[in-house]
Scaffold this motif. Structure first.
Motif, short mmCIF file in Angstrom:
data_model
loop_
_atom_site.label_atom_id
_atom_site.label_comp_id
_atom_site.label_asym_id
_atom_site.label_seq_id
_atom_site.Cartn_x
_atom_site.Cartn_y
_atom_site.Cartn_z
N MET A 220 -4.77 36.46 -33.54
CA MET A 220 -5.68 37.16 -32.61
C MET A 220 -6.01 38.55 -33.13
O MET A 220 -5.13 39.28 -33.57
N SER B 22 -6.84 33.85 -18.16
CA SER B 22 -7.93 34.71 -18.65
C SER B 22 -8.23 35.88 -17.71
O SER B 22 -9.09 36.70 -18.00
N GLU C 202 -15.95 33.84 -24.24
CA GLU C 202 -14.84 34.41 -25.01
C GLU C 202 -13.54 34.33 -24.22
O GLU C 202 -12.47 34.07 -24.80
N ARG D 295 -10.24 32.53 -25.75
CA ARG D 295 -8.98 33.25 -25.96
C ARG D 295 -7.87 32.72 -25.07
O ARG D 295 -6.70 32.69 -25.46
#
Lengths: 390, 247
Positions: free
Chosen positions: B1, B119, B131, B135
């Motif tokens: 990441m 998230s 996004e 993620r």
């Protein structure tokens, strides 16, 4: 956090507890529906009244004279006056109204018989469905002829008039020469319920040589007031006494009706508006409970970085969404109720776009306004205490 | 990441510096000194356990380190930023971008699916949904429960929920992972798994501060700080701690 996110979150909450959301909305639904219905019906009543009065002619001035032995209005002078002031007046017609029993054979009815001048029909926007109207010759010759309204045609002649048909008015035989086009669904007591004869004949029928009423038509709506003044001066010049004549201005009357009904709308709308206020308090109440219930959630969100503003938005948008959704449902129900009740009362009522807009804006404003206090309470929660709560 | 945090990467001092921290609570007329002069410095890449009994002041110091609260007096420097004088919104930003919390009760939102729970921190830092999703899936992959991403918390075991909470803590790539009794609600086997996973995260370079009352849990860290009556009574490595407890 974006606004769309807040709406999404609010939607999840509303869907998540349908029953509770519905009950919260109920106040708003009832409030908005009643505002829309009351304003819509009131508008319908207003329109109905205006329509009815407009039939009588908004540009018309009705003069009533109390003729005395020494001072009286002569019909030929009136015609001359009108011609001299042709910039103000479209025309004039004497009208001598009386109520008589009319008969066709054995069927009889009681109706208004109006003595008119030759211009009466064109001035008042009455077209003929059949035959001819009253002519100058009829007036001069005092001919016993008449023109019928459709209500009487239906009642006394089963809807069909043949050339040469006669009618008895107060015992005298009149030849029917024309029928006026239907104006108000041929209802009893409407403008279709009447007979028109030459005014000279009407004077004889009334056993009164003088004509006491005239209908003047102004050139257009801008000249109504000037025409009224001119008329007033003319009549005062002859009668020398204001109490011996009166002028009724249809436009002014219409204005008064408009004023009264809009005042009524205001009062009714205000009363219904109170229910919107109550609905707002209901929403605030539920939102306050909701904040307490969701203290833990608020704590979690804050610990993950939600700012006061984020929490604030979440609850305000939720309250506003509930309120607006209730408002929309209320608009729908209110619209249905308006048309249904309107047709039940026999008036043409439809929800006004202004009342719909008003109701929607008010419901949104109430949601935001009453959602603010609970949202503020939520936003100010201390994250530690909020996390610790169960 | 990739590291997307807005922090000064040139900063080279200790990650956490607590200087003479005092925290006083007022209960009616009486004052309660929860922290009474705490000095503590933690470097990047450390795995520190703060141990103490209930009422020792360890929760208070955790709240301060976690930017949930500010000290009554003293200074808290987190990666060169003075957090001790910050207002609510600034603290929220610090929590959002620099700290990943793991709580005893997992603290997942029950009405949100796992993916949305994980998230959530990104939502509050204004990151777009595509996004966020990407993620969150990567974080769930890392903790090994990516297949559960559409589940609601109550459809998952305690261990899985805590893994979800770990994923949520990792998603912002924080400077510090703060775990408050993370094994408190787990059975011994899942506790063991979680502690092994935290150790692994630490070996990958994450700084971890673990708050616990349990000695066996604390001993999984590299450094142990013991708190009693609002003061630090011990600060050293595991061997030194064992010796001190035994002696």
């Amino acid at each position: 956090m974006r606004l769309s996110q807040a709406f999404k979150l609010a939607w999840q909450c509303i869907i998540g507890s349908k029953m509770r959301s519905f009950l919260t909305m109920l106040g708003m639904i009832i409030g908005v529906a009643s505002v829309i219905t009351l304003l819509g019906l009131m508008q319908g009543v207003t329109n109905y009244m205006i329509d009815t009065f407009s039939d009588l002619g908004t540009n018309s001035l009705t003069v009533t004279v109390n003729n005395t032995d020494t001072r009286k209005i002569d019909v030929d002078d009136v015609y001359r006056f009108t011609e001299e002031n042709s910039t103000l007046f479209e025309g004039v017609s004497p009208s001598v109204a009386g109520r008589y029993t009319v008969k066709n054979g054995t069927t009889s009815a009681s109706t208004t018989v109006t003595g008119v001048g030759e211009d009466y029909f064109s001035l008042n926007g009455k077209d003929l469905a059949w035959g001819r109207s009253v002519t100058y010759a009829d007036i001069k010759n005092r001919s016993n002829i008449c023109v019928l309204g459709t209500y009487l045609v239906d009642e006394l002649y089963a809807g069909i008039i043949n050339a040469g048909d006669t009618i008895r008015i107060d015992g005298q035989i009149f030849t029917i020469v024309g029928v006026i086009e239907e104006q108000a669904d041929s209802m009893e007591g409407s403008s279709d319920d009447g007979i028109y004869i030459p005014y000279s004949v009407a004077c004889r029928l009334a056993k009164n040589a003088n004509i006491s009423s005239y209908t003047f038509i102004a050139k257009d709506s801008d000249h109504v007031d000037a025409a009224e003044t001119a008329l007033d001066n003319y009549l005062y010049g002859i009668m020398k006494d204001e109490d011996l004549y009166s002028i009724m201005n249809m436009a002014a009357l219409l204005d008064i009706i408009n004023q009264m009904t809009s005042m009524m709308s205001g009062v009714l709308g205000g009363i219904a508006g109170i229910s919107l206020l109550v609905a707002g308090i209901g929403i605030m109440n539920i939102m306050l409970v909701s904040v307490v219930e969701r203290t833990k959630e608020i704590g979690i969100r804050k610990s993950l970085g939600a700012k006061r503003r984020d929490i604030m938005w979440q609850f305000v948008i939720e309250a506003a969404s509930i309120s607006m959704l209730g408002g929309l449902i209320g608009i729908l129900i209110g619209s249905l109720a308006t048309t249904t009740l309107g047709s039940l009362f026999g008036i043409e009522a439809a929800p006004t776009s202004s009342s719909i807009l008003l109701a929607f804006c008010v419901s949104a404003a109430i949601g935001i306004g009453f959602g603010y206090a609970p949202a503020n309470k939520a936003a100010r929660l201390n994250p530690i205490d909020a996390l610790r709560s169960e | 990441m990739k590291n997307r945090n807005r922090v000064e990467d040139t900063y080279s001092g200790p990650l956490i510096q607590l200087i003479d921290i005092h925290k006083v609570y007022y209960m009616g007329t009486s004052e309660i000194y929860a922290n009474n002069g705490i000095d503590l410095s933690i470097n990047e890449g450390e795995f520190v356990a703060i141990i103490g009994k209930s009422g020792s002041g360890k929760s208070t110091i955790m709240n301060i380190i976690g930017a949930l609260d500010v000290p009554t007096s003293g200074q808290y420097i987190l990666k060169g930023k003075d957090v001790s004088k910050m207002n609510d919104n600034e603290l929220a930003t610090i929590r959002n971008q620099m700290i990943g919390f793991i709580f005893q009760q997992y603290n997942l939102l029950p009405k949100e699916r796992l993916i949305n729970n994980v998230s959530l921190p990104l939502l509050y830092s204004g990151i777009g949904s595509a996004e966020r999703h990407e993620r969150a899936m990567a974080a769930l992959e890392k903790v090994g429960i990516a297949d559960k991403y559409r589940n609601f918390p109550n459809q998952m075991s305690g261990g899985q929920q805590q893994r979800g909470a770990v994923a949520r803590a990792l998603i912002t790539n924080p400077s510090l992972i703060l775990a408050d009794e993370p094994t408190g609600a787990l059975d011994s086997r899942t506790s063991e798994e979680l502690l092994t996973f935290l150790k692994q995260l630490n070996e990958e370079g994450n700084t971890i501060v673990l708050i616990t009352h349990d000695r066996s849990v604390a001993e999984r860290a590299n450094r142990i700080v013991s708190i009693q009556d609002g003061k630090i009574t011990f600060d050293g490595n595991v061997e030194e701690y064992r010796r001190q407890v035994a002696g």
